[in-house]
Motif scaffolding. Structure first.
Motif, PDB file in Angstrom:
ATOM      1  N   ALA A 365      -0.174 -16.820  20.247  1.00 39.26           N
ATOM      2  CA  ALA A 365      -0.638 -17.789  19.259  1.00 39.26           C
ATOM      3  C   ALA A 365      -2.052 -17.420  18.809  1.00 39.26           C
ATOM      4  CB  ALA A 365      -0.636 -19.187  19.861  1.00 39.26           C
ATOM      5  N   PRO A 366      -2.284 -17.196  17.506  1.00 44.37           N
ATOM      6  CA  PRO A 366      -3.654 -16.980  17.038  1.00 44.37           C
ATOM      7  C   PRO A 366      -4.539 -18.151  17.479  1.00 44.37           C
ATOM      8  CG  PRO A 366      -2.081 -16.504  15.304  1.00 44.37           C
ATOM      9  CD  PRO A 366      -1.302 -17.148  16.410  1.00 44.37           C
ATOM     10  N   THR A 367      -5.671 -17.831  18.086  1.00 37.76           N
ATOM     11  CA  THR A 367      -6.461 -18.844  18.791  1.00 37.76           C
ATOM     12  C   THR A 367      -7.908 -18.829  18.338  1.00 37.76           C
ATOM     13  OG1 THR A 367      -5.013 -18.677  20.730  1.00 37.76           O
ATOM     14  CG2 THR A 367      -7.210 -19.590  21.096  1.00 37.76           C
ATOM     15  N   VAL A 368      -8.478 -20.014  18.173  1.00 45.81           N
ATOM     16  CA  VAL A 368      -9.896 -20.183  17.856  1.00 45.81           C
ATOM     17  C   VAL A 368     -10.525 -21.030  18.955  1.00 45.81           C
ATOM     18  CG1 VAL A 368     -11.580 -21.119  16.229  1.00 45.81           C
ATOM     19  CG2 VAL A 368      -9.477 -20.035  15.375  1.00 45.81           C
ATOM     20  N   PHE A 369     -11.579 -20.497  19.568  1.00 43.80           N
ATOM     21  CA  PHE A 369     -12.303 -21.230  20.603  1.00 43.80           C
ATOM     22  C   PHE A 369     -13.586 -21.826  20.032  1.00 43.80           C
ATOM     23  CE2 PHE A 369      -9.907 -18.648  23.716  1.00 43.80           C
ATOM     24  CZ  PHE A 369      -9.573 -19.643  24.636  1.00 43.80           C
ATOM     25  N   ALA A 370     -13.830 -23.083  20.351  1.00 43.76           N
ATOM     26  CA  ALA A 370     -15.117 -23.735  20.077  1.00 43.76           C
ATOM     27  C   ALA A 370     -15.772 -24.052  21.419  1.00 43.76           C
ATOM     28  CB  ALA A 370     -14.909 -25.007  19.270  1.00 43.76           C
ATOM     29  N   GLY A 371     -17.036 -24.471  21.351  1.00 43.17           N
ATOM     30  CA  GLY A 371     -17.747 -24.805  22.571  1.00 43.17           C
ATOM     31  C   GLY A 371     -17.972 -23.611  23.472  1.00 43.17           C
ATOM     32  N   ALA A 372     -18.066 -22.432  22.879  1.00 43.56           N
ATOM     33  CA  ALA A 372     -18.233 -21.207  23.655  1.00 43.56           C
ATOM     34  C   ALA A 372     -19.690 -20.771  23.688  1.00 43.56           C
ATOM     35  CB  ALA A 372     -17.378 -20.098  23.053  1.00 43.56           C
ATOM     36  N   THR A 373     -20.033 -20.019  24.698  1.00 39.93           N
ATOM     37  CA  THR A 373     -21.357 -19.404  24.801  1.00 39.93           C
ATOM     38  C   THR A 373     -21.192 -17.904  24.915  1.00 39.93           C
ATOM     39  OG1 THR A 373     -21.348 -19.700  27.202  1.00 39.93           O
ATOM     40  CG2 THR A 373     -22.388 -21.430  25.891  1.00 39.93           C
ATOM     41  N   ASN A 374     -22.248 -17.184  24.618  1.00 41.66           N
ATOM     42  CA  ASN A 374     -22.144 -15.727  24.530  1.00 41.66           C
ATOM     43  C   ASN A 374     -22.014 -15.037  25.874  1.00 41.66           C
ATOM     44  OD1 ASN A 374     -22.067 -13.612  22.487  1.00 41.66           O
ATOM     45  ND2 ASN A 374     -23.923 -12.816  23.457  1.00 41.66           N
ATOM     46  N   ASP A 375     -22.130 -15.790  26.965  1.00 40.92           N
ATOM     47  CA  ASP A 375     -21.977 -15.171  28.275  1.00 40.92           C
ATOM     48  C   ASP A 375     -20.549 -15.268  28.810  1.00 40.92           C
ATOM     49  OD1 ASP A 375     -22.009 -17.895  28.670  1.00 40.92           O
ATOM     50  OD2 ASP A 375     -23.428 -17.861  30.346  1.00 40.92           O
ATOM     51  N   MET A 376     -19.649 -15.917  28.072  1.00 48.38           N
ATOM     52  CA  MET A 376     -18.256 -16.015  28.504  1.00 48.38           C
ATOM     53  C   MET A 376     -17.528 -14.688  28.283  1.00 48.38           C
ATOM     54  SD  MET A 376     -17.144 -19.765  27.052  1.00 48.38           S
ATOM     55  CE  MET A 376     -17.883 -21.279  27.684  1.00 48.38           C
ATOM     56  N   ARG A 377     -16.493 -14.461  29.064  1.00 43.47           N
ATOM     57  CA  ARG A 377     -15.720 -13.225  28.924  1.00 43.47           C
ATOM     58  C   ARG A 377     -15.136 -13.095  27.529  1.00 43.47           C
ATOM     59  NH1 ARG A 377     -11.053 -12.508  32.845  1.00 43.47           N
ATOM     60  NH2 ARG A 377     -10.985 -10.472  31.797  1.00 43.47           N
ATOM     61  N   ILE A 378     -14.683 -14.200  26.935  1.00 39.00           N
ATOM     62  CA  ILE A 378     -14.097 -14.139  25.593  1.00 39.00           C
ATOM     63  C   ILE A 378     -15.115 -13.743  24.533  1.00 39.00           C
ATOM     64  CG2 ILE A 378     -12.166 -15.702  26.030  1.00 39.00           C
ATOM     65  CD1 ILE A 378     -13.878 -17.950  24.778  1.00 39.00           C
TER      66      ILE A 378
END
Length: 478
Positions: A365-378
């Motif tokens: 499923a094409p996925t969009v993440f919000a609430g992310a920070t630049n230190d996450m693996r994604i």
């Protein structure tokens, strides 16, 4: 089904040394669509010997560059007549949407052939410079036998970033296609024969990692040209370093698209749908980190989500499809692993997630993440699938800092109403290619490559031709 039982070595279709085969499986139907021999170390030895003989004793390196360029121009004419066929083969073997194959997978390689045919027609192989004791001739000569190792995501595009300049330079080549996508290389071999390129100048052996490493480390190879993962690139660099062998490495990316507050979002999303999701997200230059200011963060998240959901997911042979399957089951599972990791680290999938769109085929499923920070693996690791992460920034300086806070430096973009200001931002981001209100389109006339862990050297443009030439200085008296 496309079935081949020979390898292209020394200008002939020859029986392989082994009996193992590579089955090419459709990412959409999971059915076998092709079968070719699985090349062995012995096959690589034979291919290198053919390339070595063609370079040391054959006519190709001894032609003028203009003569070679004319033959490459003939190859371009043949390629143009068969590019629709090439696009269909690539879609069948790796799941690229047919519209993308028709737009890029086949036309861009054709553009490279035409570009290098034109450049080679006028390129100065020698120039005279004043020296301390008299004139000095600076001469450019082909580097020798090239091992070209290419990935599965854009197989012909990457092949031509290496083959087109290598041929014009006067090199001979052993091409190793990825085992996932060997079928397009057989069509290319037919074109090479039809173009009249001498025997042994181009040799093609599809194979896996073990035979590929044998090729790379072969003492008869003078230069390695590789596109693929950073991990594999490090291994190749170590081999080439031990042997003092020339190499160019085009590796991974984790590129950032900076959305400035004055950006017109609808216009930007129209471009980002290609820049972020092209080829089902399987592109090293994909803009998978979307940086948005806290002032417009929710608005950008919504715009990105709407852009992603507007893409039809389905059969890559259907012209209406925007996002097709991933190349293999292992890739499907890998991308789903990153989606799972993003959720576990606290990011929120506002679109997509772990529910597969279809029971059959290697779809995610094409996925969009919000609430992310630049230190996450994604946000830090190359996912190579249709997964986007929207990361907030405080101000422009913070956006540039986040964009540069990456092990990679391959591509990127900035989106703004002020193009001149966008150019200033572009100069501050440490990547090899960049776009202002656009995605850098990998123009054949301009160099392509990356900073940091995104690789070594440059392909395309005059710089790409120079990568296949050695420079010799000849001084003389009188």
């Amino acid at each position: 089904m496309l079935q081949h039982d020979t390898l292209f070595i020394g200008g002939d279709w020859v029986a392989p040394a082994g009996t193992d085969t590579i089955e090419v499986i459709s990412p959409h139907s999971e059915e076998v669509v092709g079968r070719v021999p699985d090349g062995t170390a012995a096959d690589m030895d034979r291919a290198v010997a053919a390339a070595r003989d063609a370079f040391d004793n054959g006519p190709w390196p001894r032609m003028t560059m203009a003569e070679r360029a004319a033959i490459v121009g003939r190859l371009a004419e043949i390629y143009e007549a068969r590019q629709a066929e090439m696009a269909e083969i690539i879609t069948a073997e790796m799941g690229s949407p047919i519209t993308f194959s028709q737009l890029a997978q086949a036309p861009q390689p054709l553009g490279m052939l035409k570009y290098y045919a034109g450049l080679g027609a006028t390129f100065a192989e020698e120039e005279e410079r004043p020296g301390m004791f008299g004139p000095v001739v600076v001469r450019r000569e082909p580097v020798g036998v090239v091992a070209a190792v290419v990935p599965w995501n854009v197989p012909q595009f990457v092949t031509m970033t290496k083959l087109a300049p290598a041929l014009v330079a006067g090199c001979t080549v052993v091409l190793k296609p990825a085992p996932e996508t060997p079928l397009d290389s057989y069509l290319l071999a037919e074109m090479i024969t039809d173009a009249g390129i001498p025997a042994g100048v181009v040799n093609i052996v599809a194979a896996g990692r073990e035979a590929g490493e044998h090729l790379i480390s072969h003492p008869g190879v003078d230069k390695v040209a590789f596109t693929g993962s950073t991990a594999a690139g490090r291994r190749i660099a170590s081999i080439c370093g031990e042997q003092l062998k020339r190499c160019t490495l085009e590796l991974g990316g984790k590129s950032a698209a900076i959305i400035l507050d004055d950006c017109h979002l609808p216009g930007a999303m129209g471009f980002l749908s290609m820049a972020s999701l092209m080829n089902n997200g399987q592109a090293c230059v994909a803009q998978t980190r979307i940086l948005a200011s806290r002032n417009r963060y929710d608005e950008v998240v919504q715009a990105v989500a709407e852009m992603v959901t507007s893409q039809q997911v389905g059969d890559p042979a259907d012209p209406a499809t925007g996002i097709g399957p991933l190349v293999a089951r292992r890739q499907q599972e890998r991308v789903e692993g990153y989606i799972r990791a993003g959720i576990e680290e606290g990011a929120k999938p506002v679109v997509g997630g772990l529910d597969r769109p279809y029971d059959r085929g290697w779809y995610v499923a094409p996925t969009v993440f919000a609430g992310a920070t630049n230190d996450m693996r994604i946000a830090r690791e190359e996912i190579f699938g249709p997964v986007l992460t929207v990361i907030p920034y405080e101000d422009e300086a913070d956006a540039v800092r986040i964009a540069n806070d990456s092990d990679y430096g391959l591509s990127g973009s900035v989106w703004t109403a002020d193009t001149d200001h966008g150019m200033d931002v572009a100069r501050r981001v440490r990547t090899g290619t960049y776009g202002v209100n656009m995605m850098h389109t990998l123009d054949p006339n301009t160099p392509f490559g990356g900073f940091k862990a995104s690789g070594l050297g440059r392909e395309l443009g005059p710089e790409g031709l120079s990568a296949y030439l050695e420079t010799k200085s000849i001084a003389r008296l009188g």
